[in-house]
Each structure stands twice: as structure tokens, then as C-alpha cells.
Design an enzyme around this catalytic site. Sequence first.
Site, PDB file in Angstrom:
ATOM      1  CG  ASN A  11      -1.698   1.236   1.436  1.00 13.46           C
ATOM      2  OD1 ASN A  11      -1.802   2.059   0.533  1.00 13.46           O
ATOM      3  ND2 ASN A  11      -2.270   1.401   2.623  1.00 13.46           N
ATOM      4  CD1 TRP A  12       3.711   1.348  -2.849  1.00 17.82           C
ATOM      5  CD2 TRP A  12       3.791   2.682  -4.649  1.00 17.82           C
ATOM      6  NE1 TRP A  12       4.629   0.817  -3.728  1.00 17.82           N
ATOM      7  CE2 TRP A  12       4.695   1.606  -4.835  1.00 17.82           C
ATOM      8  CE3 TRP A  12       3.663   3.638  -5.652  1.00 17.82           C
ATOM      9  CZ2 TRP A  12       5.473   1.473  -6.000  1.00 17.82           C
ATOM     10  CZ3 TRP A  12       4.438   3.512  -6.804  1.00 17.82           C
ATOM     11  CH2 TRP A  12       5.345   2.441  -6.967  1.00 17.82           C
ATOM     12  CE  LYS A  13       0.314   3.285   4.859  1.00 16.85           C
ATOM     13  NZ  LYS A  13       0.361   3.431   6.286  1.00 16.85           N
ATOM     14  CG  HIS A  95      -5.534   1.593   5.577  1.00 14.43           C
ATOM     15  ND1 HIS A  95      -5.075   2.537   6.464  1.00 14.43           N
ATOM     16  CD2 HIS A  95      -4.493   0.759   5.323  1.00 14.43           C
ATOM     17  CE1 HIS A  95      -3.793   2.288   6.727  1.00 14.43           C
ATOM     18  NE2 HIS A  95      -3.419   1.221   6.035  1.00 14.43           N
ATOM     19  CD  GLU A  97      -2.591   5.286   7.060  1.00 12.08           C
ATOM     20  OE1 GLU A  97      -2.605   5.346   5.819  1.00 12.08           O
ATOM     21  OE2 GLU A  97      -1.630   4.833   7.708  1.00 12.08           O
ATOM     22  CD  GLU A 165      -3.050  -2.868   7.589  1.00 12.24           C
ATOM     23  OE1 GLU A 165      -2.020  -3.158   6.981  1.00 12.24           O
ATOM     24  OE2 GLU A 165      -3.642  -1.785   7.469  1.00 12.24           O
ATOM     25  N   GLY A 171       3.123   1.927  10.747  1.00  8.52           N
ATOM     26  CA  GLY A 171       4.102   2.997  10.557  1.00  8.52           C
ATOM     27  C   GLY A 171       4.892   3.363  11.797  1.00  8.52           C
ATOM     28  CB  SER A 210       5.884  -2.089  11.826  1.00  7.54           C
ATOM     29  OG  SER A 210       5.450  -0.776  12.121  1.00  7.54           O
ATOM     30  N   GLY A 231       2.998  -1.282   4.225  1.00  7.25           N
ATOM     31  CA  GLY A 231       2.994   0.133   3.861  1.00  7.25           C
ATOM     32  C   GLY A 231       4.390   0.591   3.470  1.00  7.25           C
ATOM     33  N   GLY A 232       5.115   1.156   4.422  1.00  6.49           N
ATOM     34  CA  GLY A 232       6.395   1.793   4.139  1.00  6.49           C
ATOM     35  C   GLY A 232       7.375   0.914   3.382  1.00  6.49           C
TER      36      GLY A 232
HETATM   37  C1  PEP Z   1      -0.442  -0.057   6.301  1.00 11.61           C
HETATM   38  O1  PEP Z   1      -0.624   1.153   6.269  1.00 11.61           O
HETATM   39  O2  PEP Z   1      -1.300  -0.819   5.831  1.00 11.61           O
HETATM   40  C2  PEP Z   1       0.775  -0.548   6.900  1.00 11.61           C
HETATM   41  C3  PEP Z   1       0.805  -1.779   7.289  1.00 11.61           C
HETATM   42  O3  PEP Z   1       1.810   0.356   7.029  1.00 11.61           O
HETATM   43  P1  PEP Z   1       3.295   0.034   7.552  1.00 11.61           P
HETATM   44  O4  PEP Z   1       3.745  -1.257   6.918  1.00 11.61           O
HETATM   45  O5  PEP Z   1       4.110   1.195   7.116  1.00 11.61           O
HETATM   46  O6  PEP Z   1       3.204  -0.109   9.036  1.00 11.61           O
END
Ligand code: PEP
Length: 248
Positions: A11-13, A95, A97, A165, A171, A210, A231-232
Site C-alpha cells: 500500500n503506497w498510500k 484501512h 487511515e 492491522e 508505521g 511495520s 505500507g512503508g
Molecule cells: C499499512 O498502512 O497498511 C501498513 C501496514 O503500514 P506500515 O507497513 O508502514 O506499518
Amino acid sequence: MAVNRPLIAGNWKMNGVRANLAEIDALVAGIAGADCDVAICPPATLISEAAGRAGDSGLMIGGQDCHTAANGAHTGDTAAEMIADAGGKLVIVGHSERRADHGEGDALVRAKAEAGWRAGLLVILCVGETEAHRRADQTLDVLSQQLAGSVPDGATADKLVVAYEPVWAIGTGLTPSNDDIQAAHAHIRGELVARLGPEAAGIRLLYGGSVKPGNASEILPLPDVDGALVGGASLKAADFLGIIAAAG
Ligand code: PEP
């Protein structure tokens, strides 16, 4: 590793412009022969070109959210049908967010999942507890509530993936213990099977929060973990390929 074919989804957000599509090219080259399904959900502006670059490599491209309607007066929103038309194969809904930034609740998430199916997309539906829930020992109750409210009737393994999640792990570099991840996933699987029947055991359950190349090899083998939502560490192909390698 669980019996279901793993899915590693990125997920590049709200990150990435056309220059970043070089990462898609690197992924296409790097996933040849991977023993799992792989997806990237870039910003909506990049779906079409990312899908073109992915071609028939097996890399699936998807959206990060969709509206419930197929079209209409909804300024700034994207219909699931538009994601499909751009070459997308899947969509993330619910999600944390979106739930936090846009006040999305379970009923809306459910309607978005149904919209994704209407457009022929695989739906990745996110659930997870906040830090306050965790401290109050409410994690499993919250997951039960979110699943009951947001998973539509008729969910099957070819249409739905559930991502666990924990909000506090996204993050932050923090992750639950392996025992806690496994317990949450076993609980989610039990809830899906109790409601939808034994075939719901085939609905893939992703862990997200993470995930990095360094911890993927501990998390992905857990019995009820069928992959990861990242994500990241999905922004750089080298990192994401490290996670993909841990799934195979
Ligand atoms: C996400 O936003 O779905 C996520 C898991 O982010 P990260 O891997 O950066 O914690």
C-alpha cells in the site's frame, strides 16, 4: 505458513509520482518465479500506468479505497469500476487511515466491499484495534465487531482477503508478539468460519503493521497468517522483494 496461497500486498498510500514507477519495473523483474501472489496499490493517479507496466507478469495492481457508487456527483472520489477500468484487480477498504481521516465506519466499509465486488475486484478489508483497545484488553472483541459490521454476506475466498492491522503498529516500527498475531488471526478465521461456513477458512488473512524484510520471516510462517499488507516497506522494490522472499 498457512495452507492458503500467500498474498503480499503493498500500500503506497499518498506516496509516489510517475518517477516511482521504476519500482514497479523492478518488482516485475524480481517476482518471476515467486511462490506467492503479489500486489501493489499505488495512488489512483498511477494505477493505469502501473497496470500497464505490470502487464501479464502476475503483479496485481489495485486501489486504496473506492466509493460505494459506480458513478455520480461525488467530487474527488473514485469508483471501483474506475479502478477496474484502469487495470486494477483489487481494492483496499476499511484501512485505519480511512476510518480515522474520513470517519469511515463499518457499514460504509461493508458497502465499499460490495462495490468492489460489483466491479469484479478482489477486496482487501482491513480491521484492527487501537492502542486504547489493546490496553483495555478489547482486541478480540473489537475484531469481532468490525468483522460483523464490515464483512458483507456472501464473502468467499476468491472475493475477499482480510487484513489484520493493529492501528498502533502501522508505521510505528512496533509489532504485536508473534503469539498475539497468531491469536488475532485464529480469532478472525474462527469468526469468518462461524458466520460463513467451513469454506471461509480459505479466506486469506494478512498481517499488516511495520512488516519489514527483517521481521517477515518470523511473522509469515505463523499458522493463520496468509501473507502481509505492507505500507512503508512496499515503496522500495528491494525491501518489498525481501518480504516476498520470506513468503516463499
Ligand atoms: C499499512 O498502512 O497498511 C501498513 C501496514 O503500514 P506500515 O507497513 O508502514 O506499518
